[in-house]
Design a protein around this motif. Structure first.
Motif, short mmCIF file in Angstrom:
data_model
loop_
_atom_site.label_atom_id
_atom_site.label_comp_id
_atom_site.label_asym_id
_atom_site.label_seq_id
_atom_site.Cartn_x
_atom_site.Cartn_y
_atom_site.Cartn_z
N PHE A 50 -6.00 48.87 22.95
CA PHE A 50 -6.08 50.29 22.64
C PHE A 50 -5.83 50.52 21.16
N PRO B 288 -3.76 52.79 19.14
CA PRO B 288 -2.61 53.60 19.55
C PRO B 288 -2.66 55.04 19.06
N ARG C 200 -1.14 56.43 22.90
CA ARG C 200 0.26 56.03 23.07
C ARG C 200 0.74 56.27 24.49
N LEU D 117 -1.15 53.96 26.98
CA LEU D 117 -0.73 52.57 26.78
C LEU D 117 0.64 52.33 27.39
N ALA E 208 -1.51 45.79 28.48
CA ALA E 208 -2.00 46.68 27.43
C ALA E 208 -1.47 46.25 26.07
N GLU F 133 -1.74 47.00 21.59
CA GLU F 133 -2.21 47.84 20.49
C GLU F 133 -3.20 47.05 19.63
#
Length: 537
Positions: A421, A423, A427, A430, A440, A442
Motif C-alpha cells: 500500500f 500509506p 493508513r 493497512l 500488509a 507500506e
C-alpha cells in the motif's frame, strides 16, 4: 515467401479503376458539385474546386447501387489530416442533400460536432457557398438562431448541432456528417443520430475526422471497424473506408509519407512549407512532434504525449489470464487507493518464469454519477461496470470496505505473499489488515521505492514478459502514463502530468516490484518468523 499485410490505403482513388454508376447518381452528384461556386476559390468564375481525388470519392459514394436503384454505401469513414479541405467537401455534400439531386423533400441534413463552435464551421462554409450561387440563395432562408439553412422550395433543411443529445431525440435525418469524431467526449449524440438514420431509406452517414488519441472512444471503434473492412477482414459493402493514415513506425520526417497521406498536397494544399516548419519545430519539441504526427499525418496516438511504453508492444501481452490455474502460485498485491475522483485498484502479480509476470486487476469507482464520470473522463464506465471490468461502490466516493473485503477474498483464494500500500490514503486500511494478520506492507510513492518498480515494470513490458489479459481499464491506465525523469535517468510515473487515470498502472508497478523482490517461496504469513513490524518498508 513473406505474405504482405493488407493495407488500409485507398489505392482505388488513384488507380483509375472503374467505379460502377448504373443509374448515373455518381455523375449527377459530381456535375452538381462542379456547378457550385466558392467565395475563396482562385479558379475562373470562382468555381468550386473538386479535385480528382475528391471526385473519385464522390463517385464511389453515390455511383454503386443495387438493381432497385438504392445506394449501396450507407456509412463513409473519411480519415483525413488537417488542411485537406475536409470541411469544404463535407459542406458541399450537405448542400447536395439539401438542394441537389440527393435532396429529399422535407429531409433533415445534419452536421454534428463536439461543441457549438466546431459545429458552426461546416455551416458557415455552406453559407459562404450559398452566398455566391444565386439560384440557391434565392430559395434559402437562414435561421441563424437555430444554426439552420432551409430550402424554402423543398422544405429540406441543413442544421448544425453539438453534443447536446438531450434535445436531439426524435430526429429523422437523411444525411449526417459526424465532424471530428475523435473529439466527442460522449456517445449520446452518436447513438441518437445513428438510431435516427435507420428511420429513412437511403440515409447516409459520413464520419469525417482526423486521427485521435487512445482507444476508449467512439472514433477509435469506428475507425478500427473501417480498417477491418479496408483490409478485407470484414465484408460489408455498406461501409466505405477512406483512410489516409500513417503507421506509428513510419518516419514522420519523410516527405514521401506526407504526400501519401495528404491527398491535397498534389493540388497545393495544405501548405508544404507550413508542414516543413511544423516538422522542424517537432524536431526540437516533443509535444509539437506528437501534434504533427496526429493532426498532419494521421497517426493514431496513445493518450500520453510521452508514452511510458509503446502500446503496440504492451498489447502483445494480451493472452488470457487463467485465474483458476494461478491459485496455487505465490502472488503479490499492489493497492492504489483513490481520492474522491480517482479509481481505486488492486493488481495481483504472479511470477512467470525467471523474468516475467502475469497480472490481473480489480478496479473500483464510486457508483453515484457514474455516467457523469464517464463523460468527464471520456471512457465507458457504465459499460465497463456492466461487463465486470470495474466495481461501482455505493456513494460518491469509493467505499474502502469493499476494497478490504476483496483483499480478504483474494488472500483466501491465492497464496498472497504481500499486500503493498501507499500509506498516504491507506493508513486505516493497512492497519486494519495488519491487525487481522494479513501481510500488509507500506510502499511509499517516492523515488527510492517507485523508480526501481517502474524500471522493472518497463523491462517486463518491453521484453514481452508482461501478460495482462487485455483488461481494457488497465490498458487505458497504461496509455495515460506521464513519466518524470530525474537527472540520473531514473523514471517515475507522474500523476500530476497525466491527462487521465493511471491508478492501475501504479498498482501494477507496486505488485511487480514486490514480486521481483520476493523469493517465490511459500506464503509469507505461513512463516513463524513473520511479524507485521518487519513488513513495513
Amino acid at each position: 515467401m513473406t505474405v504482405p499485410i493488407p493495407t488500409t490505403f485507398p489505392a482505388w482513388i488513384y488507380d483509375g479503376s472503374e467505379i460502377p454508376d448504373p443509374f448515373g447518381r455518381g455523375e449527377a452528384a459530381v456535375s452538381w458539385l462542379k456547378a457550385l461556386r466558392h467565395p475563396k476559390s482562385r479558379a475562373a468564375r470562382s468555381v468550386f474546386q473538386l479535385d480528382p481525388w475528391q471526385e473519385r470519392v464522390v463517385r464511389r459514394i453515390y455511383g454503386p447501387c443495387r438493381p432497385d436503384g438504392t445506394r449501396i454505401v450507407k456509412t463513409v469513414v473519411l480519415l483525413l489530416p488537417r488542411g485537406n479541405r475536409k470541411t469544404s467537401l463535407c459542406a458541399a455534400l450537405a448542400l447536395l442533400h439539401t438542394y441537389g439531386p440527393e435532396r429529399v423533400n422535407g429531409g433533415e441534413v445534419i452536421s454534428a460536432a463536439s461543441d457549438r463552435k466546431q459545429a458552426r464551421i461546416a455551416l458557415d462554409e455552406a453559407l459562404g457557398i450559398i452566398g455566391v450561387v444565386p439560384p440557391i440563395k434565392q430559395i434559402t432562408a437562414a435561421q441563424e438562431y437555430k444554426n439552420r439553412i432551409v430550402n424554402t422550395r423543398r422544405r429540406s433543411f441543413y442544421e448544425a448541432i453539438s453534443c447536446d443529445a438531450g434535445t436531439q431525440h426524435g430526429r429523422t435525418p437523411v444525411f449526417v456528417i459526424a465532424d471530428e469524431l475523435h473529439a466527442w467526449k460522449k456517445r449520446d449524440l452518436w447513438d441518437v443520430l445513428k438510431s435516427g438514420l435507420v428511420k429513412t431509406p437511403g440515409s447516409l452517414l459520413i464520419v469525417a475526422t482526423t486521427a485521435g488519441r487512445g482507444q476508449e472512444n467512439i472514433a477509435h471503434d469506428i475507425v478500427e471497424d473501417a480498417r477491418r473492412v479496408a483490409r478485407g477482414a470484414v465484408d460489408d459493402p455498406s461501409i466505405l473506408p477512406i483512410l489516409f493514415e500513417t503507421a506509428k513506425e513510419e518516419d514522420w520526417r519523410d516527405e514521401a509519407v506526407w504526400r501519401r497521406v495528404n491527398p491535397g498536397l498534389a493540388h497545393g494544399y495544405p501548405d508544404i512549407e507550413g508542414l516543413r516548419q511544423l516538422a522542424r519545430e517537432g524536431e526540437r519539441r516533443p509535444g509539437d512532434r506528437e501534434a504533427f504526427r496526429q493532426l498532419n499525418l494521421n497517426v493514431w496516438l496513445d493518450h500520453s504525449a510521452d508514452p511510458f511504453v509503446d502500446m503496440d508492444v504492451y498489447d502483445e501481452g494480451s493472452a488470457p489470464v487463467d485465474l483458476d490455474a494461478l491459485e496455487g502460485e505465490p502472488c503479490w498485491l499492489g493497492v492504489d487507493l483513490s481520492s474522491n475522483g480517482d479509481l481505486t485498484c488492486i493488481v495481483a502479480a504472479w511470477r512467470d518464469g525467471e523474468d516475467g509476470y502475469i497480472v490481473h486487476p480489480w478496479f473500483f469507482c464510486p457508483e453515484d454519477n457514474l455516467r457523469t464520470r464517464a463523460e468527464r473522463d471520456g471512457v465507458p464506465y457504465p459499460l465497463w461496470a456492466e461487463r465486470g471490468f470495474i466495481t461501482p461502490t455505493p456513494g460518491n466516493v469509493v467505499d474502502f470496505r469493499f476494497v478490504e473485503d476483496t483483499i480478504r477474498d483474494l488472500c483466501a483464494r491465492f497464496r498472497v505473499q504481500e499486500i503493498a500500500f501507499d500509506p498516504h490514503l491507506a493508513r486505516n486500511t493497512l492497519n486494519t489488515l495488519l491487525e487481522e494478520g494479513f501481510p500488509a506492507v507500506e510502499m511509499r510513492q517516492g523515488w527510492v521505492t517507485m523508480a526501481p518498480a517502474v524500471k522493472e515494470l518497463e523491462r517486463a513490458v518491453v521484453g514481452r514478459r508482461f501478460i495482462h489479459g487485455a483488461h481494457p481499464v488497465l490498458r487505458w491506465n497504461f496509455e495515460n502514463i506521464a513519466v518524470h525523469t530525474d537527472p540520473a535517468g531514473n523514471r517515475m510515473f507522474h500523476k500530476g502530468k497525466s491527462r487521465d487515470r493511471i491508478d492501475g498502472a501504479v498498482a501494477g508497478a507496486m505488485a511487480v516490484a514486490r514480486a521481483a523482490a520476493g523469493d517465490g517461496g511459500g506464503s509469507i504469513y505461513e512463516s513463524d518468523e513473520w511479524s507485521p513490524e518487519l513488513m513495513v518498508l
